[in-house]
Design an enzyme around this catalytic site. Structure first.
Site, PDB file in Angstrom:
ATOM      1  N   SER A 157       0.938  -1.208   0.073  1.00 36.21           N
ATOM      2  CA  SER A 157       0.030   0.062  -0.019  1.00 36.21           C
ATOM      3  C   SER A 157       0.912   1.202   0.188  1.00 36.21           C
ATOM      4  CB  SER A 157      -0.939  -0.033   1.181  1.00 36.21           C
ATOM      5  OG  SER A 157      -1.285   1.203   1.289  1.00 36.21           O
ATOM      6  N   TYR A 195      -1.887  -0.919  10.549  1.00 32.60           N
ATOM      7  CA  TYR A 195      -1.668  -1.170   9.130  1.00 32.60           C
ATOM      8  C   TYR A 195      -0.591  -0.801   8.371  1.00 32.60           C
ATOM      9  CZ  TYR A 195      -3.766  -1.062   4.231  1.00 32.60           C
ATOM     10  OH  TYR A 195      -4.146  -1.375   2.879  1.00 32.60           O
TER      11      TYR A 195
HETATM   12  P1  NAD Z   1     -11.426  -6.256   0.079  1.00 37.12           P
HETATM   13  O1  NAD Z   1     -11.994  -6.050   1.617  1.00 37.12           O
HETATM   14  O2  NAD Z   1     -12.280  -5.658  -1.228  1.00 37.12           O
HETATM   15  O3  NAD Z   1     -10.658  -7.459  -0.195  1.00 37.12           O
HETATM   16  C1  NAD Z   1     -10.113  -8.216   0.889  1.00 37.12           C
HETATM   17  C2  NAD Z   1     -10.039  -9.614   0.528  1.00 37.12           C
HETATM   18  O4  NAD Z   1      -9.218 -10.512   1.588  1.00 37.12           O
HETATM   19  C3  NAD Z   1     -11.394 -10.373   0.424  1.00 37.12           C
HETATM   20  O5  NAD Z   1     -11.418 -11.272  -0.613  1.00 37.12           O
HETATM   21  C4  NAD Z   1     -11.487 -11.043   1.839  1.00 37.12           C
HETATM   22  O6  NAD Z   1     -12.404 -11.991   1.909  1.00 37.12           O
HETATM   23  C5  NAD Z   1     -10.019 -11.373   2.041  1.00 37.12           C
HETATM   24  N1  NAD Z   1      -9.768 -11.680   3.617  1.00 37.12           N
HETATM   25  C6  NAD Z   1      -9.857 -10.837   4.456  1.00 37.12           C
HETATM   26  N2  NAD Z   1      -9.564 -11.314   5.634  1.00 37.12           N
HETATM   27  C7  NAD Z   1      -9.010 -12.597   5.197  1.00 37.12           C
HETATM   28  C8  NAD Z   1      -8.388 -13.682   6.011  1.00 37.12           C
HETATM   29  N3  NAD Z   1      -8.205 -13.844   7.199  1.00 37.12           N
HETATM   30  N4  NAD Z   1      -8.291 -14.816   5.279  1.00 37.12           N
HETATM   31  C9  NAD Z   1      -8.195 -14.779   3.900  1.00 37.12           C
HETATM   32  N5  NAD Z   1      -8.743 -14.086   3.061  1.00 37.12           N
HETATM   33  C10 NAD Z   1      -9.230 -12.647   3.996  1.00 37.12           C
HETATM   34  O7  NAD Z   1     -10.075  -4.929   0.255  1.00 37.12           O
HETATM   35  P2  NAD Z   1      -8.962  -4.542  -1.138  1.00 37.12           P
HETATM   36  O8  NAD Z   1      -9.393  -3.177  -0.741  1.00 37.12           O
HETATM   37  O9  NAD Z   1      -9.115  -5.312  -2.248  1.00 37.12           O
HETATM   38  O10 NAD Z   1      -7.711  -4.996  -0.313  1.00 37.12           O
HETATM   39  C11 NAD Z   1      -6.780  -5.917  -0.742  1.00 37.12           C
HETATM   40  C12 NAD Z   1      -5.323  -5.604  -0.460  1.00 37.12           C
HETATM   41  O11 NAD Z   1      -5.005  -4.259  -1.071  1.00 37.12           O
HETATM   42  C13 NAD Z   1      -5.161  -5.283   1.132  1.00 37.12           C
HETATM   43  O12 NAD Z   1      -3.957  -5.874   1.376  1.00 37.12           O
HETATM   44  C14 NAD Z   1      -5.194  -3.974   1.314  1.00 37.12           C
HETATM   45  O13 NAD Z   1      -4.601  -3.704   2.326  1.00 37.12           O
HETATM   46  C15 NAD Z   1      -4.495  -3.647  -0.067  1.00 37.12           C
HETATM   47  N6  NAD Z   1      -5.018  -2.004  -0.497  1.00 37.12           N
HETATM   48  C16 NAD Z   1      -6.024  -1.661  -0.473  1.00 37.12           C
HETATM   49  C17 NAD Z   1      -6.223  -0.201  -0.951  1.00 37.12           C
HETATM   50  C18 NAD Z   1      -7.552   0.398  -0.855  1.00 37.12           C
HETATM   51  O14 NAD Z   1      -7.689   1.395  -1.347  1.00 37.12           O
HETATM   52  N7  NAD Z   1      -8.694  -0.565  -1.292  1.00 37.12           N
HETATM   53  C19 NAD Z   1      -5.058   0.588  -1.047  1.00 37.12           C
HETATM   54  C20 NAD Z   1      -3.917  -0.042  -0.799  1.00 37.12           C
HETATM   55  C21 NAD Z   1      -3.464  -1.368  -0.454  1.00 37.12           C
END
Ligand code: NAD
Length: 256
Positions: A138, A151
């Protein structure tokens, strides 16, 4: 380009993980999905791209289940070539109020799971002298925001793990890189928009504009499709010597 390869994407039933899974599938890779919630919908979306899809429901906070998932990928498709460590959760609170249980869960899911999946996937990749490990970190792996201690600490850790993994394998066909998105409108971020709207008694639209305006000069969300295209680049021949980078897609967040 990726026909005959197998990719495992953790946390790929939603958001960024599903976007990356679809981008790799569009290049012909067979896909192992993982994550909670609806499984059949994401499975059908990926299968619609003409590749084979499997699912493993490992809880990424549990090392034994992660081990099981890596074995499942290898057993199902014969090899694991591309590992995308993407599963992640968020919790927002000041350090002195941060629930200890949330800290532990974020460390386990956002950081330790990448270590476990990487250590278990590497031997097979090294034996075939080809592999791609892509860690979805991130922008919070590079800079901080208040109230995100766990985080930010976990994501800085992911960037560090990325560099070490890249260095240890630098003379091999296995690369490791990190992707650092700014805001992406997924369920993880929608929760933060909703919290802002409630706290400030403003509309969802105004809360979204405020959220973007605070950090992201482009005032645009990065999309899962754009992040998927970056993952595809890391897997392409042009990515052969890209090792240990933490690549922002952040609308200028960290250029400020
Ligand atoms: P999201 O909530 O849409 O997806 C998260 C996924 O992780 C889902 O499929 C969920 O079921 C799964 N998950 C959660 N806990 C779990 C566990 N214990 N075991 C297995 N699977 C699990 O979130 P996202 O925004 O798509 O995030 C995905 C990644 O991207 C994360 O690592 C997040 O930190 C990172 N990220 C997101 C953003 C943003 O703005 N959305 C920005 C930077 C980084």
């Amino acid at each position: 380009m990726l026909k005959g390869k197998t990719a495992l994407i953790t946390g790929s039933t939603s958001g960024i993980g599903l976007g990356i899974a679809k981008a790799l599938a569009a290049q012909g890779a067979n896909i192992v999905l993982n994550g909670f919630g609806d499984v059949e919908g994401p499975k059908a979306e990926v299968a619609g791209l003409g590749v084979q899809v499997s699912y493993h429901g490992a809880d990424m906070s549990k090392p034994a289940e992660i081990e099981n998932m890596i074995h499942h990928a290898t057993k199902t498709f014969g090899a694991l070539d591309i590992l995308v460590n993407n599963a992640g959760i968020q919790h927002v609170a000041r350090v002195e109020n941060f629930p200890v249980e949330r800290w532990d869960a974020i460390m386990a899911i956002n950081l330790s799971s990448a270590f476990h999946a990487t250590r278990l996937a590497l031997p097979g990749m090294l034996a075939r002298n080809w592999g791609r490990i892509i860690n979805v970190a991130s922008i919070h792996g590079l800079v901080a925001s208040a109230e995100k201690s766990a985080y930010v600490a976990a994501k800085h850790g992911v960037v560090g793990l990325t560099k070490v993994t890249a260095l240890e394998n630098a003379t091999t066909g296995v690369t490791c890189n990190a992707i650092c998105p700014g805001w992406v409108l997924t369920p993880l971020v929608q929760k933060q928009v909703d919290a802002k709207a409630t706290a400030l008694k403003i509309s969802n639209d105004d809360a979204t504009k405020l959220l973007l305006g605070e950090k992201e000069p482009s005032l645009q969300f990065t999309t899962p499709e754009e992040l998927g295209a970056l993952a595809v680049f890391f897997c392409s021949p042009a990515g052969n010597n890209v090792r240990g980078v933490a690549w922002n897609m952040d609308g200028g967040w960290t250029a400020q």
